[in-house]
Design an enzyme around this catalytic site. Structure first.
Site, mmCIF file in Angstrom:
data_model
loop_
_atom_site.group_PDB
_atom_site.id
_atom_site.type_symbol
_atom_site.label_atom_id
_atom_site.label_comp_id
_atom_site.label_asym_id
_atom_site.label_seq_id
_atom_site.Cartn_x
_atom_site.Cartn_y
_atom_site.Cartn_z
ATOM 1 N N GLY A 84 0.833 -1.204 0.000
ATOM 2 C CA GLY A 84 0.000 0.000 0.000
ATOM 3 C C GLY A 84 0.864 1.249 0.000
ATOM 4 C CB ILE A 85 1.488 3.951 -2.001
ATOM 5 C CG1 ILE A 85 0.306 3.970 -2.990
ATOM 6 C CG2 ILE A 85 2.561 2.971 -2.450
ATOM 7 C CD1 ILE A 85 0.653 4.557 -4.355
ATOM 8 C CB THR A 86 0.046 7.602 1.924
ATOM 9 O OG1 THR A 86 1.444 7.726 2.191
ATOM 10 C CG2 THR A 86 -0.582 6.684 2.952
ATOM 11 C CE1 TYR A 147 -3.158 4.085 2.792
ATOM 12 C CE2 TYR A 147 -4.724 4.630 4.530
ATOM 13 C CZ TYR A 147 -3.654 3.881 4.065
ATOM 14 O OH TYR A 147 -3.088 2.929 4.887
ATOM 15 C CE LYS A 151 -4.645 0.724 2.610
ATOM 16 N NZ LYS A 151 -3.989 -0.589 2.465
ATOM 17 C CE1 TYR A 179 -1.690 7.801 11.740
ATOM 18 C CE2 TYR A 179 -3.684 7.454 13.049
ATOM 19 C CZ TYR A 179 -3.008 8.109 12.029
ATOM 20 O OH TYR A 179 -3.662 9.055 11.279
HETATM 21 N N1 LIG Z 1 1.978 2.009 8.991
HETATM 22 C C1 LIG Z 1 0.772 2.236 9.440
HETATM 23 O O1 LIG Z 1 0.581 2.907 10.460
HETATM 24 C C2 LIG Z 1 -0.434 1.665 8.727
HETATM 25 C C3 LIG Z 1 -1.695 1.857 9.295
HETATM 26 C C4 LIG Z 1 -2.822 1.309 8.670
HETATM 27 C C5 LIG Z 1 -2.676 0.583 7.510
HETATM 28 N N2 LIG Z 1 -1.442 0.417 6.949
HETATM 29 C C6 LIG Z 1 -1.349 -0.376 5.719
HETATM 30 O O2 LIG Z 1 -0.473 -1.476 5.947
HETATM 31 C C7 LIG Z 1 0.212 -1.799 4.740
HETATM 32 C C8 LIG Z 1 1.704 -1.766 4.980
HETATM 33 O O3 LIG Z 1 2.073 -0.466 5.390
HETATM 34 P P1 LIG Z 1 3.564 -0.099 5.860
HETATM 35 O O4 LIG Z 1 3.467 1.117 6.695
HETATM 36 O O5 LIG Z 1 4.229 -1.305 6.377
HETATM 37 O O6 LIG Z 1 4.200 0.322 4.441
HETATM 38 P P2 LIG Z 1 5.728 0.543 4.026
HETATM 39 O O7 LIG Z 1 6.643 0.404 5.196
HETATM 40 O O8 LIG Z 1 5.739 1.790 3.208
HETATM 41 O O9 LIG Z 1 6.000 -0.717 3.043
HETATM 42 C C9 LIG Z 1 5.203 -0.849 1.918
HETATM 43 C C10 LIG Z 1 5.573 -2.120 1.175
HETATM 44 O O10 LIG Z 1 4.714 -2.209 0.033
HETATM 45 C C11 LIG Z 1 5.493 -2.289 -1.139
HETATM 46 N N3 LIG Z 1 4.783 -1.645 -2.243
HETATM 47 C C12 LIG Z 1 4.384 -0.357 -2.370
HETATM 48 N N4 LIG Z 1 3.789 -0.165 -3.565
HETATM 49 C C13 LIG Z 1 3.814 -1.372 -4.203
HETATM 50 C C14 LIG Z 1 3.387 -1.830 -5.471
HETATM 51 N N5 LIG Z 1 2.794 -1.025 -6.367
HETATM 52 N N6 LIG Z 1 3.612 -3.133 -5.805
HETATM 53 C C15 LIG Z 1 4.207 -3.974 -4.933
HETATM 54 N N7 LIG Z 1 4.638 -3.600 -3.707
HETATM 55 C C16 LIG Z 1 4.446 -2.314 -3.367
HETATM 56 C C17 LIG Z 1 6.796 -1.613 -0.789
HETATM 57 O O11 LIG Z 1 7.830 -2.032 -1.684
HETATM 58 P P3 LIG Z 1 9.260 -1.234 -1.745
HETATM 59 O O12 LIG Z 1 10.013 -1.690 -0.520
HETATM 60 O O13 LIG Z 1 9.865 -1.686 -3.012
HETATM 61 O O14 LIG Z 1 8.929 0.232 -1.714
HETATM 62 C C18 LIG Z 1 6.991 -2.103 0.639
HETATM 63 O O15 LIG Z 1 7.510 -3.432 0.636
HETATM 64 C C19 LIG Z 1 -0.270 -0.793 3.698
HETATM 65 O O16 LIG Z 1 -1.323 -1.347 2.941
HETATM 66 C C20 LIG Z 1 -0.779 0.365 4.539
HETATM 67 O O17 LIG Z 1 -1.738 1.119 3.853
HETATM 68 C C21 LIG Z 1 -0.318 0.940 7.533
#
Ligand SMILES: NC(=O)c1ccc[n+]([C@@H]2O[C@H](COP(=O)([O-])OP(=O)(O)OC[C@H]3O[C@@H](n4cnc5c(N)ncnc54)[C@H](OP(=O)(O)O)[C@@H]3O)[C@@H](O)[C@H]2O)c1
Length: 240
Positions: A84-86, A147, A151, A179
């Site tokens: 996922g991305i933001t 986003y 989601k 978070y």
């Molecule tokens: N962190 C939070 O507080 C939080 C809260 C609620 C929900 N989430 C959700 O949880 C999930 C993981 O979040 P995170 O914070 O761990 O994210 P993160 O640290 O930014 O890691 C994102 C991962 O997704 C990969 N990715 C991004 N775009 C992609 C694409 N088009 N194709 C394939 N892989 C892709 C990235 O690859 P690269 O390493 O190559 O960039 C990385 O491995 C997301 O869906 C996010 O929306 C996160």
């Protein structure tokens, strides 16, 4: 033979914790990533988990990538749609590109990954699809119309597909993290972080492992009666 689990965005952040937890639970794990080769190589070196590079936003790349994973490791029985991305901006400043990139990755990415795997899961009469949504898909968030919409879409997708998979032994569930202390959240100024924590009743950010444990449970045989569910893991910050 251990089951094969495929975790998108499984080389960093929450996804990395999920990949490791599934490996520790006995699965053969494949983790995908989009572009950060260095992080992926380091992750493979440290964990022994194979990584594969393609964008979940590209349907053909997903189909080809999945075929490669299955040729290497065997049929994928557990799919974790975590990538996922933001691209945040208040709506009046949000560009069409910001809207589209988030839709392509966070919503269409879930379709693109699940669709090629679905026939095999139906045939084998077993599958686990676990989608990672967000608290902001449940409650909405200022600056995240893209986003939050994507989601929330993941939650609707989960509920619909769970009904289609049920008779074929496939469960489909979604986890909504609050978070979580990933690089992205830890990079915000400490004052902002403190103000976020003050809104979380348990008094702390989530750890990636908090989410990973939910995934391991939903993937297990013990969770076979749970499908179409939204698991809220947010420290009590938003109660649905
Ligand atoms: N962190 C939070 O507080 C939080 C809260 C609620 C929900 N989430 C959700 O949880 C999930 C993981 O979040 P995170 O914070 O761990 O994210 P993160 O640290 O930014 O890691 C994102 C991962 O997704 C990969 N990715 C991004 N775009 C992609 C694409 N088009 N194709 C394939 N892989 C892709 C990235 O690859 P690269 O390493 O190559 O960039 C990385 O491995 C997301 O869906 C996010 O929306 C996160």
């Amino acid at each position: 033979m251990s089951r094969v689990a495929l975790v998108t965005g499984g080389s960093r952040g929450i996804g990395a914790a999920i990949s490791i937890a599934l490996k520790n639970a006995g699965y053969t794990v494949a983790a995908t990533y989009a572009g950060n080769d260095e992080a992926a190589a380091k992750f493979t070196e440290e964990t022994g988990i194979k990584t594969y590079k393609w964008s979940v936003a590209d349907y053909d790349a997903c189909a080809e990538g999945i075929a490669k994973v299955e040729a290497d490791l065997g049929p994928v029985e557990v799919l974790v749609n975590n990538a996922g991305i933001t691209r945040d901006a208040p709506f009046h400043k949000m560009s069409r590109e910001q809207w589209q990139e988030v839709m392509d990755t966070n919503l269409s990415g879930v379709f693109n990954m699940t669709h090629p795997l679905w026939p095999g899961m139906r045939e084998r009469k077993f599958g686990r699809v676990i989608n990672i949504s967000s608290i902001n898909g449940q409650k909405g968030q200022f600056g995240q119309a893209n986003y939050s919409a994507a989601k929330a879409g993941d939650i609707g997708f989960t509920k619909a597909l769970a009904q289609e998979g049920a008779r074929a032994g496939i469960t489909v569930n979604v986890i909504c993290p609050g978070y979580v202390a990933t690089e992205m959240v830890m990079a915000v100024p400490e004052k902002v972080r403190e103000s976020i924590i003050s809104t979380i009743p348990v008094g702390r950010l989530g750890e990636p492992e908090d989410i990973a444990r939910c995934v391991v449970f939903l993937a297990s045989d013990d969770a076979g009666f749970i499908t179409g569910s939204t698991i809220t893991a947010n420290g009590g910050q938003y109660l649905t």
